[in-house]
Design an enzyme around this catalytic site. Structure first.
Site, PDB file in Angstrom:
ATOM      1  N   TYR A  20     -13.216  -2.955  11.975  1.00  0.00           N
ATOM      2  CA  TYR A  20     -11.880  -2.380  11.797  1.00  0.00           C
ATOM      3  C   TYR A  20     -11.036  -2.607  13.049  1.00  0.00           C
ATOM      4  O   TYR A  20      -9.875  -3.033  12.965  1.00  0.00           O
ATOM      5  CB  TYR A  20     -11.990  -0.889  11.496  1.00  0.00           C
ATOM      6  CG  TYR A  20     -10.662  -0.183  11.405  1.00  0.00           C
ATOM      7  CD1 TYR A  20      -9.834  -0.360  10.295  1.00  0.00           C
ATOM      8  CD2 TYR A  20     -10.221   0.650  12.426  1.00  0.00           C
ATOM      9  CE1 TYR A  20      -8.604   0.279  10.210  1.00  0.00           C
ATOM     10  CE2 TYR A  20      -8.995   1.291  12.356  1.00  0.00           C
ATOM     11  CZ  TYR A  20      -8.190   1.114  11.242  1.00  0.00           C
ATOM     12  OH  TYR A  20      -6.968   1.746  11.160  1.00  0.00           O
ATOM     13  N   GLY A  73       0.792  -1.222   0.000  1.00  0.00           N
ATOM     14  CA  GLY A  73       0.000   0.000   0.000  1.00  0.00           C
ATOM     15  C   GLY A  73       0.822   1.268   0.000  1.00  0.00           C
ATOM     16  O   GLY A  73       0.416   2.297   0.546  1.00  0.00           O
ATOM     17  N   ALA A  74       1.983   1.233  -0.653  1.00  0.00           N
ATOM     18  CA  ALA A  74       2.890   2.381  -0.616  1.00  0.00           C
ATOM     19  C   ALA A  74       2.681   3.345  -1.780  1.00  0.00           C
ATOM     20  O   ALA A  74       3.545   4.179  -2.057  1.00  0.00           O
ATOM     21  CB  ALA A  74       4.345   1.901  -0.591  1.00  0.00           C
ATOM     22  N   THR A 119       0.338   5.536  -1.719  1.00  0.00           N
ATOM     23  CA  THR A 119      -0.283   6.735  -1.167  1.00  0.00           C
ATOM     24  C   THR A 119      -0.039   6.798   0.337  1.00  0.00           C
ATOM     25  O   THR A 119       0.417   5.831   0.947  1.00  0.00           O
ATOM     26  CB  THR A 119      -1.806   6.731  -1.450  1.00  0.00           C
ATOM     27  OG1 THR A 119      -2.381   7.975  -1.048  1.00  0.00           O
ATOM     28  CG2 THR A 119      -2.487   5.605  -0.698  1.00  0.00           C
ATOM     29  N   GLY A 120      -0.332   7.953   0.927  1.00  0.00           N
ATOM     30  CA  GLY A 120      -0.327   8.092   2.382  1.00  0.00           C
ATOM     31  C   GLY A 120       0.991   7.793   3.068  1.00  0.00           C
ATOM     32  O   GLY A 120       2.069   8.078   2.540  1.00  0.00           O
TER      33      GLY A 120
END
Length: 318
Positions: A202, A48-49, A51-52
C-alpha cells in the site's frame, strides 16, 4: 487521605477531558476548505465517489454547481450515492458511470465513452483505492494495490489528458497518503511476486501517487493544467475492510479519526481554492502544504517510475 487525593486527581482529569474534548476533536478534524468558489459550467470526474471521502467531495462540488461524474465499479452503489446527492443538493447534474480500475479494458472503455459524452473536463480527482488487501492481481496481472492505486489512475489520466488541456484551466488531484513516507518503489519486484506484505505494498502505491504527481507537473508546465497530491488524513472509511486489526483500532480510537466530510476537505480545497490556480506538483494535507518524504522528491525515481508504468501499460505520452 491518599484515596481522597486519587479520586480528586481523577475528577480533575475527567473535568478537564470533558472541557477540552471539543478543542481536541477540532484539532484532529483538521483543516476545512473555506473557499466559496462556484463551479457553474464546470465538469468534475471523481473515481470511487460512491462512498467515503469521494462521495463527500462529489456532494460539495455538486453544491457549487459542478456537473459531477461518479466513476465506480458498482453501479448500484454509485446510483444510490448519486440519488442522495441529487436530493440533498438539488442538482440533477450528478451522473454515474462504470469504471473498474483493476481492468485496463474497463478504463479504456470508460475513457472512450466519456470522451463521446463530455466535451469538457475541468477537475479530475483520482480518489479510488484499495488498502492492505490479500495478495491478488488485477485483470492484467498487476499486484492489486499497485495496479489500482497507481497504474489504473496513471492510465485514466493519460486517456483524459487532452480533454483536460482543452478545458484549461483544469486541475488533477491524486489522493495519496501519509503512508508514502514508508514506501519504497521496488523496481526489481514491482508486483510483489517474490514477497508481499499488504501494508508495504500500500505504501509503495501511495508513494507512486506522489511521484506520478511530481513528474506529471513537470510535463504539464505551461498548459494551465495543474496536478497536486493529497493526504486526506486518517479517515473512517471502507478502506480498512481488509485489516481486522486496523478496523478494530479505528473503532477504539474513533474520537481521533476524521469522518468522511472532514477527510474530504483537502480534496475540495485543491479542486476549488482560487489561490491554487497556478500551483502544481505540490502535496497537501489539512488544506495546507504538507511534508513530502525524500523518496517522494527523487526526480530520478519519478522519471523511472513514469517510464516503467508507461511500458507496463503500453502507452506513450506526448
Amino acid at each position: 487521605m491518599l484515596i481522597l487525593m486519587t479520586f480528586g486527581s481523577i475528577a480533575i482529569v475527567v473535568v478537564l477531558s470533558v472541557a477540552l474534548a471539543p478543542y481536541i476533536r477540532r484539532y484532529f478534524a483538521g483543516g476545512v476548505c473555506k473557499s466559496a468558489a462556484r463551479l457553474d459550467g464546470k465538469t468534475a470526474l471523481i473515481t470511487g465517489a460512491n462512498t467515503g471521502i469521494g462521495k463527500e467531495t462529489a456532494r460539495d462540488l455538486a453544491r457549487r454547481g459542478a456537473r459531477v461524474i461518479i466513476a465506480c465499479r458498482d453501479l448500484s452503489k454509485g446510483e444510490a450515492a448519486a440519488s442522495q446527492i441529487r436530493a440533498e443538493t438539488g442538482s440533477e447534474q450528478v451522473l454515474v458511470r462504470r469504471l473498474d480500475l483493476a481492468d485496463t479494458r474497463s478504463i479504456k472503455q470508460f475513457a472512450e465513452d466519456f470522451l463521446k459524452e463530455e466535451n469538457r473536463l475541468h477537475i479530475l480527482i483520482n480518489n479510488a483505492g484499495v488498502m492492505m488487501c490479500p495478495y491478488s492481481h488485477t485483470v492484467d496481472g498487476f499486484e492489486m494495490q499497485f495496479g489500482v492505486n497507481h497504474l489504473g489512475h496513471f492510465l485514466l489520466t493519460h486517456l483524459l489528458l487532452d480533454l483536460l488541456k482543452q478545458s484549461a484551466p483544469a486541475r488533477i488531484i491524486n489522493v495519496s497518503s501519509l503512508g508514502h513516507n514508508f514506501g519504497r518503489i521496488k523496481f526489481d519486484d514491482l508486483q510483489s511476486e517474490r514477497s508481499y506484505e499488504g501494508g508495504l505494498a500500500y505504501c509503495q502505491s501511495k508513494l507512486a501517487n506522489v511521484l506520478f504527481t511530481r513528474e506529471l507537473a513537470k510535463r504539464l508546465a505551461g498548459t494551465r493544467v495543474t496536478v497536486n497530491s493529497v493526504h486526506p488524513g486518517t479517515v473512517k472509511s471502507e478502506l480498512v475492510r481488509h485489516s481486522s486489526l486496523m478496523a478494530l483500532s479505528w473503532r477504539i480510537f474513533s474520537f481521533f479519526i476524521k469522518n468522511p466530510w472532514e477527510g474530504a476537505q483537502t480534496n475540495i480545497y485543491c479542486a476549488v481554492a482560487e489561490e491554487l490556480e497556478n500551483v502544481s506538483g505540490k502535496h497537501f494535507s489539512d488544506c495546507s502544504p504538507a511534508f513530502v518524504a525524500p523518496q517522494g522528491r527523487n526526480e530520478e525515481t519519478a522519471k523511472r517510475l513514469w517510464d516503467v508504468s508507461s511500458t507496463l501499460l503500453g502507452v506513450q505520452w506526448d
